[in-house]
Design a protein around this motif. Sequence first.
Motif, PDB file in Angstrom:
ATOM      1  N   THR A 127      77.574 111.588  31.671  1.00 52.23           N
ATOM      2  CA  THR A 127      76.416 111.501  30.797  1.00 52.23           C
ATOM      3  C   THR A 127      76.864 111.233  29.374  1.00 52.23           C
ATOM      4  OG1 THR A 127      75.485 113.204  32.198  1.00 52.23           O
ATOM      5  CG2 THR A 127      74.283 112.710  30.217  1.00 52.23           C
ATOM      6  N   PRO A 128      76.283 110.388  28.602  1.00 53.58           N
ATOM      7  CA  PRO A 128      75.081 109.575  28.840  1.00 53.58           C
ATOM      8  C   PRO A 128      75.415 108.152  29.289  1.00 53.58           C
ATOM      9  CG  PRO A 128      75.590 109.520  26.530  1.00 53.58           C
ATOM     10  CD  PRO A 128      76.681 110.341  27.211  1.00 53.58           C
ATOM     11  N   PHE A 129      76.532 107.961  29.939  1.00 51.25           N
ATOM     12  CA  PHE A 129      77.021 106.626  30.259  1.00 51.25           C
ATOM     13  C   PHE A 129      76.674 106.154  31.659  1.00 51.25           C
ATOM     14  CE2 PHE A 129      79.948 108.421  27.103  1.00 51.25           C
ATOM     15  CZ  PHE A 129      79.700 107.538  26.071  1.00 51.25           C
ATOM     16  N   THR A 130      75.675 106.747  32.296  1.00 48.29           N
ATOM     17  CA  THR A 130      75.300 106.333  33.638  1.00 48.29           C
ATOM     18  C   THR A 130      73.876 105.811  33.662  1.00 48.29           C
ATOM     19  OG1 THR A 130      74.672 108.599  34.163  1.00 48.29           O
ATOM     20  CG2 THR A 130      76.870 107.915  34.819  1.00 48.29           C
ATOM     21  N   ASP A 131      73.608 104.974  34.668  1.00 44.26           N
ATOM     22  CA  ASP A 131      72.246 104.475  34.840  1.00 44.26           C
ATOM     23  C   ASP A 131      71.459 105.439  35.728  1.00 44.26           C
ATOM     24  OD1 ASP A 131      73.037 103.958  37.460  1.00 44.26           O
ATOM     25  OD2 ASP A 131      73.264 101.809  37.149  1.00 44.26           O
ATOM     26  N   LEU A 132      70.242 105.066  36.086  1.00 42.78           N
ATOM     27  CA  LEU A 132      69.374 105.959  36.867  1.00 42.78           C
ATOM     28  C   LEU A 132      69.901 106.205  38.278  1.00 42.78           C
ATOM     29  CD1 LEU A 132      65.873 104.611  35.758  1.00 42.78           C
ATOM     30  CD2 LEU A 132      67.047 106.693  35.005  1.00 42.78           C
ATOM     31  N   GLU A 133      70.735 105.296  38.799  1.00 43.64           N
ATOM     32  CA  GLU A 133      71.283 105.464  40.146  1.00 43.64           C
ATOM     33  C   GLU A 133      72.609 106.218  40.152  1.00 43.64           C
ATOM     34  OE1 GLU A 133      71.390 101.740  42.203  1.00 43.64           O
ATOM     35  OE2 GLU A 133      69.341 101.253  41.627  1.00 43.64           O
ATOM     36  N   GLY A 134      73.090 106.599  38.973  1.00 41.45           N
ATOM     37  CA  GLY A 134      74.319 107.382  38.905  1.00 41.45           C
ATOM     38  C   GLY A 134      75.590 106.576  38.712  1.00 41.45           C
ATOM     39  N   PHE A 135      75.459 105.254  38.546  1.00 36.58           N
ATOM     40  CA  PHE A 135      76.626 104.411  38.285  1.00 36.58           C
ATOM     41  C   PHE A 135      76.882 104.346  36.779  1.00 36.58           C
ATOM     42  CE2 PHE A 135      75.271 102.610  42.386  1.00 36.58           C
ATOM     43  CZ  PHE A 135      76.473 102.681  43.070  1.00 36.58           C
ATOM     44  N   PHE A 136      78.132 104.099  36.395  1.00 32.59           N
ATOM     45  CA  PHE A 136      78.454 103.932  34.979  1.00 32.59           C
ATOM     46  C   PHE A 136      77.836 102.634  34.473  1.00 32.59           C
ATOM     47  CE2 PHE A 136      81.639 106.969  36.281  1.00 32.59           C
ATOM     48  CZ  PHE A 136      81.671 107.834  35.202  1.00 32.59           C
ATOM     49  N   SER A 137      77.249 102.666  33.295  1.00 38.13           N
ATOM     50  CA  SER A 137      76.582 101.486  32.735  1.00 38.13           C
ATOM     51  C   SER A 137      77.596 100.543  32.101  1.00 38.13           C
ATOM     52  CB  SER A 137      75.545 101.908  31.690  1.00 38.13           C
ATOM     53  OG  SER A 137      76.187 102.407  30.533  1.00 38.13           O
ATOM     54  N   GLY A 138      77.270  99.253  32.087  1.00 39.65           N
ATOM     55  CA  GLY A 138      78.134  98.245  31.463  1.00 39.65           C
ATOM     56  C   GLY A 138      78.376  98.507  29.992  1.00 39.65           C
ATOM     57  N   PRO A 139      77.329  98.754  29.190  1.00 38.45           N
ATOM     58  CA  PRO A 139      77.562  99.042  27.776  1.00 38.45           C
ATOM     59  C   PRO A 139      78.410 100.298  27.557  1.00 38.45           C
ATOM     60  CG  PRO A 139      75.283  98.416  28.116  1.00 38.45           C
ATOM     61  CD  PRO A 139      75.898  98.569  29.485  1.00 38.45           C
ATOM     62  N   GLY A 140      78.222 101.315  28.394  1.00 40.46           N
ATOM     63  CA  GLY A 140      79.039 102.524  28.284  1.00 40.46           C
ATOM     64  C   GLY A 140      80.496 102.237  28.592  1.00 40.46           C
ATOM     65  N   LEU A 141      80.750 101.422  29.631  1.00 43.37           N
ATOM     66  CA  LEU A 141      82.125 101.040  29.970  1.00 43.37           C
ATOM     67  C   LEU A 141      82.753 100.216  28.851  1.00 43.37           C
ATOM     68  CD1 LEU A 141      81.728 100.132  33.738  1.00 43.37           C
ATOM     69  CD2 LEU A 141      83.150 101.956  32.794  1.00 43.37           C
ATOM     70  N   LEU A 142      81.980  99.305  28.266  1.00 44.26           N
ATOM     71  CA  LEU A 142      82.497  98.484  27.172  1.00 44.26           C
ATOM     72  C   LEU A 142      82.895  99.348  25.978  1.00 44.26           C
ATOM     73  CD1 LEU A 142      83.045  95.645  26.059  1.00 44.26           C
ATOM     74  CD2 LEU A 142      80.688  95.607  25.274  1.00 44.26           C
ATOM     75  N   ALA A 143      82.069 100.328  25.636  1.00 42.36           N
ATOM     76  CA  ALA A 143      82.393 101.225  24.523  1.00 42.36           C
ATOM     77  C   ALA A 143      83.650 102.036  24.835  1.00 42.36           C
ATOM     78  CB  ALA A 143      81.212 102.153  24.239  1.00 42.36           C
ATOM     79  N   PHE A 144      83.785 102.489  26.081  1.00 42.78           N
ATOM     80  CA  PHE A 144      84.964 103.251  26.499  1.00 42.78           C
ATOM     81  C   PHE A 144      86.223 102.389  26.396  1.00 42.78           C
ATOM     82  CE2 PHE A 144      87.595 104.854  30.150  1.00 42.78           C
ATOM     83  CZ  PHE A 144      87.993 106.035  29.549  1.00 42.78           C
ATOM     84  N   ILE A 145      86.150 101.142  26.852  1.00 40.60           N
ATOM     85  CA  ILE A 145      87.291 100.223  26.780  1.00 40.60           C
ATOM     86  C   ILE A 145      87.687  99.981  25.331  1.00 40.60           C
ATOM     87  CG2 ILE A 145      87.948  97.797  27.147  1.00 40.60           C
ATOM     88  CD1 ILE A 145      86.263  98.008  29.787  1.00 40.60           C
ATOM     89  N   GLU A 146      86.713  99.757  24.469  1.00 39.36           N
ATOM     90  CA  GLU A 146      86.997  99.532  23.044  1.00 39.36           C
ATOM     91  C   GLU A 146      87.680 100.753  22.438  1.00 39.36           C
ATOM     92  OE1 GLU A 146      86.623  99.598  18.829  1.00 39.36           O
ATOM     93  OE2 GLU A 146      85.464 100.916  20.141  1.00 39.36           O
ATOM     94  N   HIS A 147      87.234 101.927  22.825  1.00 44.20           N
ATOM     95  CA  HIS A 147      87.798 103.169  22.297  1.00 44.20           C
ATOM     96  C   HIS A 147      89.249 103.359  22.767  1.00 44.20           C
ATOM     97  CE1 HIS A 147      87.768 107.226  20.713  1.00 44.20           C
ATOM     98  NE2 HIS A 147      88.199 107.666  21.882  1.00 44.20           N
TER      99      HIS A 147
END
Length: 107
Positions: free
Chosen positions: A4-24
Amino acid sequence: MGRTPFTDLEGFFSGPGLLAFIEHVGGLLSLYDEGIDVEAPVRSAMTQINVHFVGNSREDHLLGEARWVRKGRTQSVIEVRVTDSSGRLIAQSTCTHAPVGLRSSSR
């Protein structure tokens, strides 16, 4: 990276959340390189990013690993791999970073 808060309604990690994690993760490698004082890091600006989203996961955590592809004076390329806790590849990325505000004692 936790769910949380990086998942969608189905429980998968969201693309924008993954992109932010990769950048970090890539940014941390460029900031806290070997031999640089972690109390006074060298800043860098990401100038380019390329991400391949090759899978997704409903597991609780993801692991990001960064390594240097090329470490230059004016630009550096960093590869970031994101896997889930079972080791399955979720995303692979290359990022280009340019140092900003170099300290004279670090170079």
